[in-house]
Structures are given as structure tokens and as C-alpha cells.
Write a protein that holds these residues in place. Structure first.
Motif: not given
Length: 1649
Positions: A1339-1344
Motif C-alpha cells: 500500500v505505501p508503495f502504491a500510494e507513493r
């Protein structure tokens, strides 16, 4: 008074005598005597006196006075001659035979005196005439008459007298002595003997007399001897026909005396006669002769024995003549037989038994004899008397002139004389020959010194010497057998120490003499005799017995008697002084040593000590015997080989009496001195000694085989002693000595080989320490000769020997290390000759030596040996017995390399000198120079050897060794590589580094995966190293890193090599294969190395640069100059040795320059970088490709780790900078695939806690960071890059959008089942099915990624490529997923971010889309957008139960925001937007404006909150748009009107239902949900009324009005409701109606209108 008148004076006195009156006669005689003394008597007077005396004699008067007168007359003057003289002599003879004893005796004396006077006169006469040479007339015939004429008067008298004496003895009438009446033979013989004895000169000088001797005396003697010869004792029995005349003692004895004189003085005249005499003499010794005869014969023989010159003459005259009797030999043999016969045939007179029953000590009578010296043999006991002083033959029985009857001979007399004779014989011969030998040597020496001799003289000398030698040899040959037989017997029989000593001395001098004369057989025979006597009786000793057999086979014949050499008897009564063990293979009990054995041993030692030079091959006998004696006495070798008393190791211990104990130190001392004196032997003798010791030692070795019994170390110890004292000429004896000792070292018996090693190492050490002349340093051959056995010891397999060898190497190094010079290769060879099958202690000792060499001796050894040192150190590294040593030896290699570095210049010069010499030799032989790494310069070769050794160690089976070697090797190359020439670097790269990489890669890939439990002992192994594979992985890592570092730090240097590109490719290949290895450690390290070689900003890193170079770098000197590499060629300089400035001047215009910044190098560089990119791509593709096939449950063989992937991705930015110019769309696509793959890879669950943040934290993993960074770098590059690059934007968007999708749909890695940490909703289920693999929290990666997309889109929305490639549409399409899932998203933040991002993107993108509406680029985007709104605003997911009111309101505000966007950004521009889209939007608003509560609801949903605000906004927007005058087409208006009528109809329904429910419920309040709904409907109505008020009436159609009005009654019905909230809403809804209340218009009108 004149003499002539004397007769007248004398006359009266004569007349007075004639009176025969005693008184007168006496007076007259006295007067006459007085006259004579005054010499006044003339010849005539003398004659008268004699006549007168004759008358008196005949009358028997005054006999004594007469004799006196005659004597005075003859002695005072010489007037009496011829007849007168003869008358006077006869007168005396006559008086000798009177009745009166006194007269007889006086007369005998007078006769003797007169005879003497006669001969003295002749001698005096000869003196007077000495000067006058007379011509002698030839002697014709042999009658005396004629011969006399030639003689002078006195001579004539003497002649006549002598002739008559012979006649008288022969019982014939005299010629001259007229008037003789009687005569005895005894007296005659006595007179003859005295004349012959006193006046030998007369007979030798005058032929006439010689003639008499030959013709008269000899026949007479032979005749007189006959009865003695024929007589046999005990044979005169009555039966014999004619009785033989018995020997007559007085005559026999006198004859022997005469013979002795004849032989002594006239041997030269009477050669033949003497032969006869001597033969007779020998016969008299015969056992059958009477005792007295044998006794006098022995005495006579003794007389001969003390005259060595005479004996020599016998030898020359008889023994050396062809057909002659061997007289000399016979004499000696006769003596021998005589002695034997005394023992074997006890003399009939005194059998030993009667005198001393049972020998001495058998009873009281014998007891008294114990102290007496005697010989005792097989029961015969013979006492020994002192018969004469040594060297003089003083006879007893030959002097018994008064005895008529044969005397009785005491027991032992004959033996004693014979014994003395033997000793004197030996002493005489030996001293004579030795004297002459010494004189001869002296003369030869003088001649050689003075060089004055001419050839002829030399020849003469040589001939005479040869003759002399022949005689001596003949003498010895003739006598040795007899002597030896006799002496051996006597030695065996002797019971007296002094006698034994004399016998031994005789044997010793004979042995020595034989040795000097080169007579081997007799020498060995005498030595054997001494040896045998030294050992216990019947002692089995092969050397001796073989020798003795030779002797025993020769039985020497003496006149028909055989002389057998008697072997010693065992029953001798000797004092036992020692009991010990025999040195034989099987010990048979004990043996005893007597005092005599010890005495003989001392003689043997004396022999060896003083006469070693002549022993030759008989050293073997001597040493063998000594060895056995030493063994029996229990002497054992000590330091330096000296023998010391030691206790016997096994068996009954040696018993020694105190007597012998005191002797032992002396014996041991002499033994040592014996070998010390070997330094005075000449080379040949020394070789004999060494050979003898060697063969003894071989025997000892034979005996020691197959037994652990203590071996005899005598020979080895003495070899050592001999070697040590002969150091000054060690060269001549080294080979046999060392060769033999090396054999001893290989003996299976430990004690034996221990001594062999002790001896050989002691000799080597002594040899090296000895001050040779010339010194060893100048005598390389000798030094190598001495060291060679040390090397040979390496071939011995016994560990104890190797230990000794290495210990001595250590000692040699400590004492002579500085002067080894050319011996170094040998010494190093010894140190390096280690094998793995040897024990640790050996290796440890050898290693100590090596350490000493490396720490202390590198500077002193020839440079050629340095390579050997490297090899040896390497071999210690490779041995597998002792890990610590392996590791330390690697440290030594580092020290060695340091030494090379510091002494580089000196070593280079030395090596080049040696190289030149070698090349010259090779050229002369026409062979190529054979040396490893040949074409490289010698100094570089040294380095290469070092690197090659380290390289071998880098692939050792033991991990610790590999690690250490690897570190050392790379450190060395880094620190000292600057010394190498460019061409050498080529070898380093290909033959050393790449070769090593190949080996390591091969070993790593084939390594065993079995778990290793422990590292030996109690060492625990960490789990990261518990298999061979893991251990090899560490090695691979180290090696690859090292090589990469070298490529990095030495880049410029390597680029000078022609094939750098090829090398680069090979290195990359290694990096790739390591990166793809299935080991995380290796693969990660490979990437680190990859990064290292790609980050090459400056080729020389600061750390590797000397400070001087750094300073220059700052000054701007091109870095290549800092790398100390000069032009090729041997005259290369080192950085240390000359200043940088000089080097710079040298480089002005030199070959090496910084790489030009031109096309070529740029191209070259590009090629390198592209090569790197390809490697990266291949690595990335292979490592991120998901596993194929199999079901989800199959565990994949290998999944790359996160750090690896991170590192892989981190390489991209650095790499990209160098390849951006040619980076294509295709490359970008390749990159994307890899990035996507990398991010998709899960982590194994046991590693997850270390890598994953907990799912509540929104943190990126480093891999994800890296991926985004990489894309960012690309994006920035595109941004500033040329137009052509910008087509890549869409691709980057595409990549990022893929990542955005991960937020809702995590990627799959093949068919691997993973659990998703972030998905909290499934956590409970996961507890029961824990997966092996954990997917990352994406999730953090996708959001970033989403943020990046928005950010990037904001910058690039207007780019042509972005428009053409429909990026906006793709963004929307991607966002649909999180927007649609909304509450169902794994993370709440996702959909919120998605909404805000959508809003941001649209705010930029919609204007662009409107702008390009005509181009049709965005046509497909609108439906997507509509769907996105739809999915989001009317999501299928329900918010979680636990959402608070505030949270709900926030979420509602987001929905409101979206509707506002529609109202501000989309609806106002409806003209530019496709109609379908607008229609969809209207429908949507419509849907939102009705409070979308499904009519069928369950209890659970009752509490769902209403989105009142949202509905209101929707409704307002809908209305605003429905009634706006901007509606361009009826279509849109229709849509909104449709929507409105639906809304109104729905409101009607709700209101109705509410009223009904209210009624039914009575007092009970309605559910909150329903109340809210009704309130919402009421608010909507009021909103609608407001909108209608503001709108132009023509925009609203009639149906709408109708529906609005129809609501009124229903609203009114609601007034009764009980809820205050509903009431207030109702009030607001009812209020606006007043504005529309108007009077009705007629229907007709209406209809018309």
C-alpha cells in the motif's frame, strides 16, 4: 848393555838353573825374569832360556815359576819366534797335563794367554804394515807349507799355532807344536773358540786363515757333532746292532759355542758351512734329544735371535735363494715347535703333574706356586724364570765349562729361554727394519726437499731400496707363521700379566711391521690373534673366524713336524672380571671377560691408536672386536659419539668387578683418543677406517632388523667421532660417511636410526661451523656437499628422523643462517618437504624454521631463493594438519611481499644479474630459459609466484585459510601492485585473478550442501556457515569483491592493456554468475562489486594513493601519472626510490598519458557501460523471473532476497547516467519488466520481521524506494533530455500505474501463495494457514507511486506524447479500482489518496482534454471517468461498523468534493463534452440526490448513516444544471427533467410511507433511519422549491409543476407527526409554496395556450 851380549849375561843364570837346586833355581829364574822385563834378552838368549826351562819342566821342577817365566818372556818382547815359540807353547801344554791341579789350572790359563799373545803379535804386525800394499802371491794347493811362505813372521806363528790346534782337536799329530804328549778336545775347542771369538779380523783379512777356517775348523766341527745328531733319546736299546755313541755334554756344549762364534763372525765366509750348522742346531731342539742338549741348543738359538742383522743375512743367503734350505724360517718354526712340544709332550724328567698336581692352586703345595709366573695349558704347567736381560742372550748351560756330566735342567728353563728368544727375535727384527725404514724415509724426504738428485742417483737409490724391502718382506714372510703359532699358544697359556704384556707387545709390533711392509695376510693374522685373545673363548665372531680358517688351513711343516696354530683353550685359570651379554642376533646367555681379555683389549686399542695408518683393511677386525667388547662391557655412546659406561638396557645386566670398573673410563678414553688420532692418518688409511666402520655398522643393522633389542651403536658413534676430528679434510670422506649414515637413518629400529640421525646431523652442523680453508663461503661445492645429506633425510619416512632433521635445520639457521649462501635452496627444500601424512609436531618444527627464515634471513639469501621461500610458505599454507600454521604462513607470505616491496630495487638488480647469467647458459646449451612466467621480468615473476601461491590458498578446502589468503592476496596486489610492469598486469588479470575467480565459482557451485555439525573440537558453527556451500559462498564473495576493487582502483592502468574490454566482459560475466547464484550472500555481494566497478569516478582511490600522489592530483596532474608505471623495460623505477618531480620530467612526452577525451575513448567507455547494462539486464531478468509451473504449494528453489533486489535496482541510476544517450524505448521496457518483477517478489516469512515494517506503519521498503528513485532518475533525465526522449513519458506513467494497482491487487510471484500482511481483515484466517512467503505491504508503495504519478502528470500533462498515449485515461482507469473498492481497499488511505489524486489530475487534465476535444484524443477517456465517478460515489462496499460520526462526516465531505468538481469543472463546459457523458453525470447526480436507501432493508442496516449533505449537494447541482439556461440540447434538459420527475415521485412515496408508519406506531417513535429519510425528503423538497423560484419560468415544463403541486397534500398530512425534527423540516418545506399560489386561470385559455 847391548842386546847382542845378553846371551852372555843370561848364561850364568841358566847354569844356576841347571844345578836343579831349588833355592839356586828360584834365584836364577827370578834374575832371568828381571832381565826380561828390562828387555835385554836377544833372540839367541831367549832360545837358551826356553831350552833351560824345557829341561826344568822335564825334571818337574818349579813348574809354576816356569810358567811364569814363559809368560814374562813372551809378553815383554817379540823376540821369540818359530820353533822357540812353539817349544814354549808346548812346554805350557805339557805342564797343563801334570798331576798337580794347581799347576794344571795355571798352565791352562798360561796357554790361553800365550795363544792370545801370539795372535795379538800378528794384529800388531798387521798394524805396522798397514800402509804397505803387498802383492800377495796366489795361493796354490791347500797345503800349509806352501801357503805359509807368504806370511810375515808373527802371522806365520799364529797360522802354525791355529793349524795345530785344529789337528790336536781332531786327534791328529801337530805340525808345529812338536813334543806334545797329550791333549783334550774340550781344551782344544775352548782355545779355538777364544781365538775365533777374539781375533775375527785375522781370519777375515788373511786368505790363509780363511782357508784354515773353511778347510779345517768346519769339517772338524761337523765331524764332532755326529754322535749328537744320530742320537735319539730312548732309542739305545740292547736290540740295536751297533750302539750309537752317546752325546758327550762337554764337547757338545763347546761345539755349540764354537758354532755360535763361527756364525756370528764368519758367516760371510762360511755360508754353506753355516747352513749346515744351523740345520744341526735346529735338529738339536728336537723332542727326542736329551733335555740338556735341547737346553744348550735353545741357548744357542737365543744367541742368534739377539742378532737381527745376522738373521737378515741368513734370510738373504738361504731363504731368498732358490734351492737353498729356508734356514731362517726353520729356526723360527723350530722355536715354535719347541715351545709347543714342551706343552704337548711333557718332558719325561718333570711331568707337570708330579711337580704341581692339577696345576697351581690344587692343594697346599700348588698353592705356594700361585704367585709364580707360569704358562699353563691343558693341564701342563710350566713355570717361567728370568733367564736373561732383555736383548742379551746370557746362557747358563753353555757356560758350564767345568761340568763333565750333563746337568739336570730345572723345569721351565727351556721354556723361559725359548720365550726370551722369541721375544728378542721379534724385537730385534722389528726394531732393525723400522730403524732402516725411518732412515730411508728421512733420506727420501731430504732428496725431495733439496732436489739435488740426478736421475741416475735416484734410480740407484730406488733399486737399493727395492732390494732392502724385498729382504724385509722375505724375513717377515719366513717367520710370521712360526711366531704367530708360538705367540698365540703362549698368550693363551700365560698366567702372568707381564708375560702376557710381552707377548701382546710382540704380536702388536709384528702386526704393525707387517702393516708397514704392506704384508696383508700376516698383518691380519697377528691382529686376529690379538682380537681373539680379547674376546671370551669360543666367542662367535664371523670376521675373526673367517680369517682364522684361512690360517688354520695352512699347517706349517717343520722338518716333518706340523705346526698347528692352536686355538685358545677355554679352561684357562684366569681371573674373571666382567660378565656381559654377547652381541649376537640371539643372545645365548652371558659371556665372561677375564683380566687377560681386558689386557688384550688395551693392546688392541694401543695398536689401533698408534698404528692406525698401517691397519688398512684389518680395521675391520679391530673394530669388530672392539665393538663386541664394548658391548659386553656395556659401554653406550654419548654426545659426540664418545662411549661411556651405561647400564645394559635389557637381559641380565652386565656384571663388572671393581677392577674393571676403574679401567672403564680409561678404555673409553682410549677409544675416543683412538678415533681422535684418525686425524693423523693419511687419506687412504682414513678411508680404510671409514669403510671398516661402515661395514661394522651394516652388520649391526642386519642384526637389529626385526628386533626391538638394543642395537650396537659402536660403529655409528665412532663414525661420528671420526668425522668430527677430520673436519679439515671432510670432503674426502664425506660421501661414504654420509651415505652410510643416511642408510642407518632408514633403519626400522628406533634407537639405531635415532643415532644415525644424531650422527649425520651433528656432522653437518659441525661441518658448517668448522673454519674451513678456504672458508665455506668461497667453497660452494663443499657447502652443498655438507648440506646434501640434510636434504636426503627428507626422503626418510620415520617421523623421529624428520624431527631430528628439522631441529638441526633450526640450529643451523640459528648459528650459520647468515652464511648459507648457495646452500639456501637445499635448506629451504628441507623445510618445505612436508607432507600431510606427517604429524603436527613435524610440521610445527619445520614451520618454526620457516618463520626464522622469513623474519631473519631474507636479506642474506640469494635473491633466486626468494621464489623458493614463497613456494615453501605456500606449501605450509596448503598442509592440512595444523590450521593455525596454514593461517600463520599466509601471514608470512604477506611479510615476504612486504620485504619484496621494501627491497624492490636491490632485488631487481640481483635478479636481473642472475637472469642474464642464466640466459647466457641457456643460449650456450641451445635451450630456452626455463622459469615460470618466463617472458615477464624476473622481479615481476617473483610477485607472480607469490600471487599464484596465494591463489592456490584461496581455493583451499578450509574456509579460514581461503578467507585469510584472499584478504592477503588482494591487500598485496593493492599495496604493492604498483611495482609491476604493464605486461605483468596482463598476467595478473588473466592468469591470477580470473583464474582464481573461475576456480572459486566452480567450487562454490559444486559445494556440498550437507550440514556440518561442528568445526572440530567444541567449536560451534554459526548457521550462516554450517554447510560447505555456505562457506564457499563467503570465499566467492571475498574473491569477487577483491577483483572488483582492483578493477576499480587500477582502472586507468588496466585500460592501458590491449584487451581491457575483454577483461571487463569476463569480470561482468563473473559478477552476473555470482549475482544469479542461489545464495543470497553471494548474489548480494556480486551486486556490491557491480556497484563498485560502476562508481568509478577516480581510478585511484584516495586510500590507495601515496600522499605525494594526492598532492599532485590536487595540482592537476593527470591521475595516470600517479600510478607508478613507467615505460616497459628493466630499468623501471619504484615510487619510493625517486621523487615524483623527476618522474614527471621523465614523463614529458612519455608513452603513457591520460586517456584522450576524444571519440575513441568515449566510444570505448560507452562500450564498457553498455556491456555493464547488458549484464545488469540479464541479471535482473533472471533473478526476477517468477518460477514457472507447479502448484501454489511447491516451494520455489530460490527466491532473491530483498537486499539483493534493492542493490540490483540501486545500480540503475548510476548506470543510466552513462548510457542515457543510447537508451531506447525498448531498454525502458526491459527495465520496467525487471522493476515490476523485483517489486513483486515476496519475502520468506522468517525474514519478514527484519524487512517489513508492521502493517500499521505506512513505510516503504528500501527496494521500493530504490525502484521509485530509478524511475525518478529516468523521468528527470527525460525532462531535460531532447525531444526524442520525451516519448518515454507514457511508458514511465504506465510503469507507475502498474505499481498503483498494487494497492488493491498485490502482484503474484508465479503461482506462489503469499499472505498479505497489510490486509487486516484476513488476519484471523491467516493464523490457521501460515504461509511460507509473505508479500510485502504494497500500500505505501502504491500510494507513493500514485503521488509520483500525480506530480509527474502535473508537469507533463500538455506533452504531446502524454496526450497521444492517453495517459490521463490510463490514470483514471487505474484509479477506478481503489475508488470502486473504497471501504473494501486494503488500506483506508488508498481510496482517499485516489480521490484526491483524481481531483488533482482532473483539475489539470480536463482543461487539456477540452482543448483537444476536436482531435478525438480524449474520446475514450469520458466513459472511463464517468465509470470512475459512478464506482466511487455509489460504492458497493459498506463502511466498517466502527467508523465514528466525525469519520463518517469526513468521508461524506470527500464525496461532496467530487460532486463540487463536477459542478465547477464539468457541467459548465457541457458544450465541449460528449453528450453521453453529460447524460451519465446527470443520472448519477440524480441517483445521489435521492437518498439512496433501498426499500427493503434488514435490521442490521437500519443504523446506516445517511449522506444528507451529499444528497443535498447532488440535488442542488442537478437542479442547477436542470434549470440552467445553458442547456445546449433538449437531450440534456430531458435527462434532468427525467431525473426530476423520478425524484418527485420518490418523495411522494417516502412521505406517504412515513404517514402510514407514524399512524401505526402510535406512541412508539419510528426508527431513526426512517426519520432521517423523511427529513432528507423534506429538505430536498425545500431545495427544489428554492431552485424553482430562481429559475426562469420558461425553463420548467408543466409536468414538473404538476408533480410539485401534487406533493402538497401529502406534506400537509405529515403535520400530525410527533417528531420535532420532522416538524421543523416540514415547516421549511411548506413555506415556499406560498410563492407559487396564484389564482387559477381558465381551462379554455389554458387549453388554447
Amino acid at each position: 848393555m847391548p842386546k847382542e851380549n845378553s846371551s852372555e849375561v843370561v848364561q850364568p843364570f841358566l847354569m844356576g838353573c841347571g844345578t836343579k837346586e831349588p833355592k839356586i833355581t828360584q834365584l836364577c829364574l827370578a834374575a832371568v825374569q828381571r832381565l826380561m822385563t828390562h828387555e835385554v834378552v836377544s833372540e839367541a838368549a831367549a832360545g837358551n832360556i826356553i831350552n833351560m826351562l824345557w829341561q826344568l819342566m822335564e825334571n818337574g821342577l818349579e813348574e809354576l815359576k816356569l810358567l811364569q817365566t814363559v809368560l814374562v818372556l813372551l809378553t815383554t818382547n817379540t823376540v821369540v819366534h818359530d820353533e822357540i815359540l812353539s817349544k814354549a807353547i808346548v812346554l805350557c801344554f805339557r805342564l797343563h797335563f801334570t798331576k798337580d791341579n794347581i799347576t794344571n789350572n795355571t798352565a791352562a790359563a798360561t796357554v790361553r794367554q800365550v795363544v792370545t799373545v801370539v795372535f795379538e803379535r800378528m794384529v800388531a804386525e798387521d798394524e805396522r804394515f798397514k800402509g804397505i800394499v803387498e802383492q800377495p802371491t796366489p795361493v796354490q794347493g791347500n797345503t800349509n807349507r806352501r801357503s805359509v811362505s807368504t806370511l810375515r813372521p808373527s802371522a806365520k806363528d799364529a797360522y802354525m799355532l791355529f793349524q795345530d790346534l785344529c789337528q790336536l782337536v781332531n786327534a791328529d799329530a801337530p805340525y808345529w807344536l812338536v813334543g806334545m804328549t797329550e791333549m783334550t778336545r774340550t781344551f782344544g775347542l775352548e782355545l779355538l773358540e777364544s781365538v775365533l771369538n777374539d781375533f775375527p779380523g785375522v781370519f777375515l783379512q788373511h786368505q790363509e786363515f780363511s782357508f784354515l777356517l773353511k778347510e779345517r775348523v768346519c769339517p772338524l766341527v761337523i765331524k764332532l757333532f755326529s754322535p749328537n745328531i744320530k742320537f735319539r733319546q730312548g732309542s739305545s736299546s740292547a736290540a740295536s746292532p751297533a750302539p750309537v755313541e752317546k752325546p758327550y755334554f762337554p764337547i757338545c756344549m763347546r761345539l755349540l759355542r764354537v758354532v755360535s762364534v763361527l756364525i756370528k763372525h764368519f758367516y760371510s765366509l762360511l755360508v754353506t758351512e753355516c747352513e749346515i750348522f744351523l740345520s744341526l742346531l735346529v735338529k738339536f731342539l728336537d723332542g727326542e734329544k736329551p733335555q740338556w742338549l735341547r737346553a744348550v741348543a735353545v741357548e744357542s738359538v737365543h744367541r742368534l735371535c739377539v742378532q737381527p742383522h745376522l738373521l737378515r743375512s741368513f734370510c738373504q743367503s738361504y731363504d731368498m735363494k732358490q734351492h737353498s734350505t729356508k734356514v731362517f724360517r726353520d729356526i723360527v718354526n723350530a722355536l715354535g715347535s719347541f715351545i709347543q712340544s714342551l706343552f704337548i709332550v711333557p718332558n719325561t724328567g718333570n711331568p707337570a703333574a708330579t711337580n704341581a698336581p692339577g696345576g697351581p692352586g690344587a692343594g697346599g703345595q700348588g698353592g705356594s706356586l700361585i704367585t709364580q709366573a707360569a704358562f699353563e695349558y691343558r693341564g701342563t704347567w710350566i713355570p717361567l724364570m728370568t733367564v736373561s736381560v732383555q736383548g742379551s742372550a746370557k746362557a747358563t748351560y753353555l757356560e758350564m765349562l767345568d761340568k763333565v756330566e750333563p746337568p739336570s735342567i730345572p723345569e721351565g728353563y727351556a721354556m723361559s729361554v725359548a720365550f726370551s728368544a722369541l721375544l728378542d727375535l721379534v724385537r730385534g727384527i722389528t726394531s732393525m727394519i723400522e730403524r732402516e725404514l725411518a732412515k730411508e724415509e728421512e733420506e727420501v724426504a731430504v732428496h725431495i726437499c733439496t732436489n739435488v738428485y740426478f736421475l741416475s742417483t735416484l734410480l740407484l737409490t730406488a733399486v737399493s731400496l727395492l732390494e732392502a724391502h724385498l729382504v724385509w718382506e722375505e724375513m717377515v714372510s719366513a717367520c710370521w707363521c712360526g711366531l704367530l703359532a708360538a705367540l698365540s699358544l703362549l698368550l693363551d697359556a700365560s698366567t702372568d700379566e707381564t708375560a702376557t704384556e710381552s707377548i701382546l707387545k710382540a704380536e702388536l709390533t709384528m702386526a704393525s711391521l707387517c702393516g708397514r711392509l704392506g704384508l696383508v695376510t700376516p698383518r691380519d693374522a697377528f691382529i686376529t690373534a690379538i682380537c681373539k685373545a680379547s674376546l671370551p673363548p669360543h666367542y662367535a665372531l664371523t670376521v675373526l673366524s673367517s680369517n682364522a680358517t684361512n690360517l688354520n688351513n695352512k699347517a706349517y711343516s717343520i722338518q716333518g713336524q706340523t705346526v698347528q696354530i692352536i686355538s685358545p683353550s677355554s679352561e684357562s685359570h684366569q681371573q674373571v672380571v666382567a660378565v656381559g651379554q654377547p652381541l649376537t642376533v640371539q643372545p645365548q646367555g652371558t659371556v665372561v671377560l677375564t683380566a687377560k681379555n681386558i689386557q688384550c683389549m688395551r693392546t688392541l686399542l694401543n695398536l689401533a691408536h698408534c698404528h692406525g695408518a698401517v691397519l688398512g683393511t684389518s680395521w675391520q677386525l679391530v673394530l669388530a672386536t672392539l665393538q663386541h667388547l664394548v658391548w659386553i662391557l656395556g659401554l653406550k655412546p654419548g654426545v659426540g659419539g664418545a662411549l661411556k659406561p651405561g647400564r645394559a638396557v635389557e637381559g641380565p645386566s652386565t656384571v663388572l668387578t671393581t677392577a674393571v670398573m676403574t679401567d672403564l673410563p680409561f678404555i673409553s678414553n682410549i677409544l675416543s683418543r683412538l678415533f681422535e688420532s684418525s686425524q693423523y692418518l693419511d687419506d687412504v688409511s682414513l678411508h680404510h677406517l671409514i669403510n671398516a666402520l661402515c661395514s661394522l655398522s651394516l652388520e649391526a643393522m642386519e642384526m637389529a632388523y626385526g628386533t626391538n633389542k638394543e642395537p650396537s651403536l659402536f660403529a655409528v658413534a665412532k663414525l661420528l667421532e671420526t668425522g668430527l676430528v677430520n673436519m679439515d679434510r671432510i670432503e674426502i670422506l664425506w660421501r661414504p660417511l654420509a651415505g652410510h649414515l643416511l642408510e642407518v637413518c632408514q633403519h626400522p629400529n628406533a634407537r639405531m636410526r635415532e643415532w644415525g640421525a644424531e650422527a649425520v646431523t651433528a656432522l653437518i652442523k659441525a661441518g658448517l661451523a668448522y673454519k674451513h680453508n678456504p672458508p665455506l663461503a668461497q667453497n660452494q661445492r663443499l657447502q652443498l656437499l655438507l648440506l646434501n645429506p640434510l636434504k636426503e633425510l627428507s626422503n626418510v619416512l620415520h617421523a623421529d628422523i624428520r624431527q631430528k632433521q628439522l631441529e638441526s635445520v633450526l640450529q643451523i639457521l640459528q648459528s650459520q643462517g647468515d652464511s648459507l649462501g648457495p646452500g639456501w635452496p637445499l635448506v629451504l627444500g628441507v623445510i618445505g618437504a612436508i607432507r600431510n601424512d606427517q604429524g603436527e609436531s613435524l610440521i610445527r618444527t619445520a614451520f618454526q624454521c620457516l618463520q626464522l627464515v622469513v623474519t631473519d634471513f631474507l636479506p642474506t639469501m640469494p635473491c633466486m631463493c626468494l621464489q623458493i621461500v614463497v613456494d615453501v610458505a605456500g606449501s605450509f599454507g596448503l598442509q592440512n594438519q595444523e590450521l593455525n600454521i596454514s593461517l600463520t604462513s599466509i601471514g608470512l607470505l604477506w611479510n615476504i611481499s612486504d620485504y619484496f616491496f621494501q627491497r624492490g630495487e636491490a632485488i631487481t638488480q640481483d635478479l636481473e644479474r642472475e637472469e642474464a647469467a642464466l640466459q647466457k647458459q641457456a643460449r650456450e646449451k641451445g635451450e630456452p630459459l626455463n622459469r615460470p612466467f618466463h617472458p615477464a621480468p624476473p622481479f615481476d615473476c617473483l610477485w607472480l609466484c607469490l600471487y599464484a601461491k596465494l591463489g592456490q590458498l584461496c581455493v583451499d578446502p578450509r574456509p579460514a585459510v581461503r578467507k585469510s589468503a584472499g584478504q592477503t592476496m588482494f591487500s598485496t596486489i593493492a599495496a604493492h601492485g604498483t611495482l609491476l610492469q604493464q605486461s605483468t598486469w596482463h598476467i595478473v588479470v588473466w592468469k591470477v585473478l580470473f583464474h582464481l575467480l573461475d576456480c572459486v565459482r566452480k567450487s562454490s557451485t559444486t559445494a556440498d550442501k550437507e550440514k556440518i555439525e561442528s568445526g572440530g573440537g567444541n567449536i560451534l558453527i554459526h548457521h550462516s556457515r554450517d554447510t560447505a556451500e555456505k562457506q564457499w559462498a563467503e570465499t566467492w564473495v571475498l574473491t569477487l569483491a577483491g577483483v572488483a576493487r582492483i578493477f576499480n582502483t587500477r582502472r586507468y592502468l588496466l585500460q592501458q592493456l590491449g584487451d581491457f574490454f575483454k577483461a571487463w566482459e569476463v569480470l561482468l560475466d563473473h559478477i552476473q554468475s555470482a549475482a544469479l547464484s542461489k545464495n543470497n550472500e553471494v548474489s548480494l555481494a556480486a551486486l556490491k562489486s557491480f556497484q563498485e566497478i560502476l562508481q568509478i569516478g577516480t581510478p585511484v582511490k584516495d586510500s590507495a594513493m601515496p600522499t605525494e600522489a594526492l598532492a599532485l592530483a590536487v595540482m592537476g596532474v593527470p591521475p595516470v601519472l600517479i600510478d607508478p608505471l613507467s615505460a616497459s623495460g628493466p630499468g623501471r623505477h619504484l615510487l619510493r626510490s625517486d621523487s615524483m618531480l623527476e618522474r614527471l620530467t621523465r614523463y614529458n612526452g612519455a608513452e603513457l598519458q591520460a586517456p584522450p577525451q576524444g571519440e575513441e575513448s568515449a566510444l570505448e567507455d560507452a562500450a564498457l557501460w553498455w556491456s555493464a547494462w547488458n549484464t545488469w539486464y540479464r541479471t535482473g531478468t533472471d533473478s526476477t523471473r517468477p518460477p514457472s509451473g507447479g502448484t501454489g504449494t511447491d516451494r520455489p528453489s530460490f527466491v532473491p532476497s530483498q537486499p539483493f533486489l534493492t542493490a540490483l535496482v540501486q545500480i540503475v541510476p548510476a548506470l543510466y547516467q552513462h548510457i542515457e544517450t543510447g537508451f531506447s524505448m525498448e531498454d525502458l521496457r526491459k527495465l520496467g519488466v525487471i522493476l515490476h518483477g523485483a517489486v513483486s517478489i515476496p519475502i520468506s516469512s522468517d525474514a519478514s520481521p527484519f524487512i517489513l515494517p508492521s502493517y500499521t506503519e505506512a513505510v516503504l521498503t528500501s527496494l521500493q524506494e530504490a525502484v521509485l528513485t530509478a524511475l525518478d532518475v529516468l523521468q528527470k533525465a527525460i525532462c531535460v533530455g531532447p525531444e526524442s526522449l520525451q516519448v518515454m513519458y507514457p511508458a514511465i506513467f504506465e510503469q507507475l500505474l502498474l505499481f498503483v494497482e498494487f494497492s488493491c491487487k498485490p502482484p503474484q510471484y508465479g503461482k506462489l501463495e503469499t499472505k498479505h500482511v497489510a490486509n487486516a481483515k484476513y488476519n484471523q484466517i491467516q493464523l490457521f494457514t501460515p504461509a511460507e512467503w509473505v508479500a510485502l505491504n504494497y500500500v505505501p508503495f502504491a500510494e507513493r507511486s500514485l503521488e509520483v504519478v500525480v506530480d509527474q502528470y502535473q508537469k507533463t500533462a500538455c506533452h504531446k506524447a502524454v496526450i497521444n498515449e492517453k495517459v490521463l485515461q490510463n490514470i483514471i482507469k487505474t484509479l477506478r479500482m481503489p475508488l470502486g473498492l473504497k471501504y473494501a481497499c486494503p488500506s483506508e488511505s488508498t481510496w482517499k489518496l485516489a480521490v484526491s489524486s483524481l481531483l488533482k489530475v482532473l483539475s489539470i487534465g480536463l482543461p487539456v482534454a477540452r482543448q483537444h476535444a476536436s482531435s478525438g484524443m480524449f474520446e475514450t477517456m469520458w466513459p472511463e471517468l464517468a465509470n470512475a465517478f459512478e464506482d466511487f460515489l455509489f460504492t458497493k462496499s459498506t463502511p466498517p461498523d466502527n467508523v465514528s460520526i466525525q469519520e463518517f462526516q469526513k468521508n461524506e465531505a470527500i464525496d461532496v468534493e467530487v460532486v463540487q468538481l463536477i459542478s465547477t469543472e464539468i457541467l459548465p463546459f457541457a458544450n465541449f463534452i460528449p453528450k453521453d457523458f453529460v447524460g451519465q453525470i446527470m443520472t448519477m447526480l440524480n441517483k445521489g440526490s435521492i437518498h439512496s436507501q433501498s426499500s427493503s432493508f434488514t435490521e442490521a442496516e437500519i443504523d446506516v448513516r445517511m449522506r444528507e449533505e451529499f444528497s443535498k449537494v447532488c440535488f442542488e447541482t442537478l437542479l442547477q444544471f436542470s434549470f440552467s439556461n445553458k442547456v445546449s440540447t433538449p437531450q440534456e434538459g430531458y435527462i434532468s427533467r427525467m431525473a426530476l420527475s423520478v425524484l418527485l415521485k420518490r418523495s411522494q412515496d417516502v412521505l406517504r410511507r412515513y404517514v402510514d408508519d407514524e399512524r401505526l406506531s402510535g406512541r412508539c417513535p419510528l426508527p431513526r433511519q426512517q426519520v432521517t429519510e423523511i427529513i432528507f425528503v423534506l429538505k430536498a423538497i425545500s431545495t427544489l422549491m428554492d431552485s424553482l423560484k430562481k429559475t426562469q419560468p420558461e425553463n420548467v415544463d408543466g409536468t414538473t409543476w404538476a408533480q410539485v403541486i401534487a406533493l402538497y397534500p401529502t406534506l400537509v398530512e405529515c403535520i400530525t407527526c410527533s417528531s420535532s425534527e420532522v416538524s421543523s423540516a416540514l415547516k421549511e418545506a411548506l413555506g415556499p409554496f406560498k410563492d407559487f399560489m396564484q389564482p387559477p386561470v381558465s381551462r379554455v385559455q389554458n387549453g388554447e395556450s
